[in-house]
Design a protein around this motif. Structure first.
Motif, mmCIF file in Angstrom:
data_model
loop_
_atom_site.group_PDB
_atom_site.id
_atom_site.type_symbol
_atom_site.label_atom_id
_atom_site.label_comp_id
_atom_site.label_asym_id
_atom_site.label_seq_id
_atom_site.Cartn_x
_atom_site.Cartn_y
_atom_site.Cartn_z
ATOM 1 N N ASP A 129 29.533 25.055 28.309
ATOM 2 C CA ASP A 129 29.475 25.734 27.003
ATOM 3 C C ASP A 129 30.402 26.951 26.955
ATOM 4 N N GLY A 130 31.573 26.807 27.582
ATOM 5 C CA GLY A 130 32.568 27.866 27.530
ATOM 6 C C GLY A 130 32.324 29.022 28.488
ATOM 7 N N ILE A 131 31.298 28.927 29.303
ATOM 8 C CA ILE A 131 30.986 29.996 30.260
ATOM 9 C C ILE A 131 31.252 29.477 31.668
ATOM 10 N N GLU A 132 31.957 30.279 32.465
ATOM 11 C CA GLU A 132 32.278 29.898 33.839
ATOM 12 C C GLU A 132 31.176 30.363 34.790
ATOM 13 N N TYR A 133 30.848 29.466 35.724
ATOM 14 C CA TYR A 133 29.820 29.764 36.726
ATOM 15 C C TYR A 133 30.375 29.429 38.106
ATOM 16 N N ASP A 134 30.006 30.212 39.075
ATOM 17 C CA ASP A 134 30.312 29.913 40.473
ATOM 18 C C ASP A 134 29.248 28.916 40.938
ATOM 19 N N ALA A 135 29.656 27.700 41.222
ATOM 20 C CA ALA A 135 28.709 26.647 41.582
ATOM 21 C C ALA A 135 27.896 27.019 42.823
ATOM 22 N N ASP A 136 28.481 27.793 43.712
ATOM 23 C CA ASP A 136 27.770 28.194 44.930
ATOM 24 C C ASP A 136 26.606 29.137 44.633
ATOM 25 N N MET A 137 26.646 29.777 43.486
ATOM 26 C CA MET A 137 25.615 30.749 43.136
ATOM 27 C C MET A 137 24.462 30.129 42.347
#
Length: 71
Positions: free
Chosen positions: A7-15
């Motif tokens: 949804d247009g928001i970047e996330y660190d998959a490791d977190m």
């Protein structure tokens, strides 16, 4: 570090939490299955069109006068 965008928001998959990671994996598997089914559907639609064309070739030919009298 793998970055995913939802949804247009970047996330660190490791977190991500373990539950969130499991949901992400399930979503990726589902997306792949959808893509596979879409490909299979395209193949089947192409085959159906070919069968329909061949059926038209195999049907008996009617002359114009007979065809009009059938309507």
């Amino acid at each position: 570090m793998q970055i995913i965008t939802i949804d247009g928001i970047e996330y660190d998959a490791d977190m991500l939490s373990e539950d969130a990671k499991a949901q992400l994996i399930s979503m990726q598997i589902t997306d792949q299955k959808i893509a596979n089914l879409q490909s299979e559907l395209a193949i089947l639609q192409t085959a159906r069109s070919a069968y329909a064309r061949e059926l038209l070739v195999q049907l008996p030919k009617l002359d114009q006068a007979k065809a009009k009298s059938l309507h």
